[in-house]
Design a protein around this motif. Structure first.
Motif, short mmCIF file in Angstrom:
data_model
loop_
_atom_site.label_atom_id
_atom_site.label_comp_id
_atom_site.label_asym_id
_atom_site.label_seq_id
_atom_site.Cartn_x
_atom_site.Cartn_y
_atom_site.Cartn_z
N GLU A 35 0.87 -1.17 0.00
CA GLU A 35 0.00 0.00 0.00
C GLU A 35 0.91 1.22 0.00
O GLU A 35 1.57 1.52 0.99
CB GLU A 35 -0.87 0.00 1.27
CG GLU A 35 -1.87 -1.12 1.33
CD GLU A 35 -3.23 -0.71 0.75
OE1 GLU A 35 -3.74 0.35 1.13
OE2 GLU A 35 -3.75 -1.45 -0.10
N PHE A 36 0.94 1.90 -1.12
CA PHE A 36 1.80 3.08 -1.23
C PHE A 36 1.02 4.32 -0.83
O PHE A 36 -0.21 4.29 -0.74
CB PHE A 36 2.32 3.20 -2.66
CG PHE A 36 3.26 2.09 -3.04
CD1 PHE A 36 4.60 2.15 -2.68
CD2 PHE A 36 2.80 0.97 -3.72
CE1 PHE A 36 5.47 1.12 -3.00
CE2 PHE A 36 3.66 -0.07 -4.05
CZ PHE A 36 5.00 0.00 -3.68
N VAL A 37 1.74 5.41 -0.59
CA VAL A 37 1.04 6.67 -0.32
C VAL A 37 0.77 7.35 -1.66
O VAL A 37 1.52 7.19 -2.64
CB VAL A 37 1.84 7.60 0.62
CG1 VAL A 37 2.02 6.96 1.99
CG2 VAL A 37 3.19 7.98 0.03
N CYS A 38 -0.30 8.10 -1.68
CA CYS A 38 -0.65 8.84 -2.89
C CYS A 38 0.39 9.94 -3.10
O CYS A 38 0.71 10.70 -2.19
CB CYS A 38 -2.04 9.45 -2.73
SG CYS A 38 -2.52 10.53 -4.07
N GLU A 39 0.93 10.00 -4.33
CA GLU A 39 2.00 10.98 -4.62
C GLU A 39 1.42 12.23 -5.29
O GLU A 39 1.94 12.72 -6.28
CB GLU A 39 3.04 10.33 -5.55
CG GLU A 39 3.70 9.10 -4.95
CD GLU A 39 4.60 8.36 -5.93
OE1 GLU A 39 4.46 8.54 -7.15
OE2 GLU A 39 5.46 7.59 -5.46
N CYS A 40 0.33 12.73 -4.73
CA CYS A 40 -0.29 13.91 -5.34
C CYS A 40 0.26 15.19 -4.72
O CYS A 40 1.10 15.17 -3.83
CB CYS A 40 -1.81 13.84 -5.27
SG CYS A 40 -2.51 14.20 -3.65
N ALA A 41 -0.25 16.32 -5.19
CA ALA A 41 0.29 17.62 -4.81
C ALA A 41 -0.22 18.12 -3.48
O ALA A 41 0.24 19.14 -2.98
CB ALA A 41 -0.04 18.63 -5.90
N ASP A 42 -1.18 17.41 -2.89
CA ASP A 42 -1.77 17.86 -1.62
C ASP A 42 -0.94 17.33 -0.45
O ASP A 42 -0.95 16.13 -0.18
CB ASP A 42 -3.21 17.35 -1.54
CG ASP A 42 -3.87 17.69 -0.22
OD1 ASP A 42 -3.23 18.37 0.61
OD2 ASP A 42 -5.01 17.27 -0.01
N PRO A 43 -0.24 18.22 0.27
CA PRO A 43 0.64 17.75 1.36
C PRO A 43 -0.12 17.06 2.48
O PRO A 43 0.48 16.35 3.28
CB PRO A 43 1.33 19.03 1.87
CG PRO A 43 0.63 20.17 1.23
CD PRO A 43 -0.20 19.68 0.09
N THR A 44 -1.43 17.26 2.57
CA THR A 44 -2.20 16.64 3.65
C THR A 44 -2.88 15.35 3.20
O THR A 44 -3.59 14.72 3.98
CB THR A 44 -3.30 17.60 4.18
OG1 THR A 44 -4.25 17.81 3.13
CG2 THR A 44 -2.71 18.92 4.62
N CYS A 45 -2.67 14.95 1.95
CA CYS A 45 -3.32 13.74 1.43
C CYS A 45 -2.80 12.52 2.17
O CYS A 45 -1.60 12.33 2.33
CB CYS A 45 -3.05 13.59 -0.07
SG CYS A 45 -3.77 12.08 -0.76
#
Ligand SMILES: [Zn+2]
Length: 112
Positions: A35-45
């Motif tokens: 289970e990876f972390v989402c690599e999106c632009a939202d630092p709180t994601c």
């Protein structure tokens, strides 16, 4: 003017570093997926993105590709190039500033 793009690139690069460690420990335990972390632009994601290690390696093969939860992409900066899973998408940075910055921060760039 490019400040926002640079900040976004840094956030995504940071999530990528976290995922590199997740992949390393998964490999150490001979896991096939993680289970990876989402690599999106939202630092709180805090979204988790499931992927096999093979899928993950495929994403990492290109310094401008990132693994995201669906609908977390920013259409003005990145486009979806693959949907390996219903809970994951692979995006490519087409924004020049973001692409240049994430390439520079690529932990694998030296390994080539
Ligand atoms: Zn996200």
């Amino acid at each position: 003017m490019d400040e926002r793009e640079v900040r976004i690139a840094h956030t995504e690069a940071l999530f990528r570093d976290v995922n590199e460690r997740i992949a390393e420990s998964a490999e150490r335990f001979n896991a096939r997926d993680a289970e990876f972390v989402c690599e999106c632009a939202d630092p709180t994601c805090a979204e988790r993105v499931p992927a096999t290690l093979d899928q993950y390696e495929e994403v990492r093969a290109d310094g401008t590709h990132f693994l995201l939860a669906p609908d977390h992409e920013l259409p003005e900066l990145e486009r979806v190039v693959k949907r390996p899973h219903k809970r994951s998408v692979v995006v490519e940075k087409f924004n020049a500033v973001v692409a240049r910055t994430v390439r520079r921060l690529d932990p694998r760039a030296d390994a080539v």
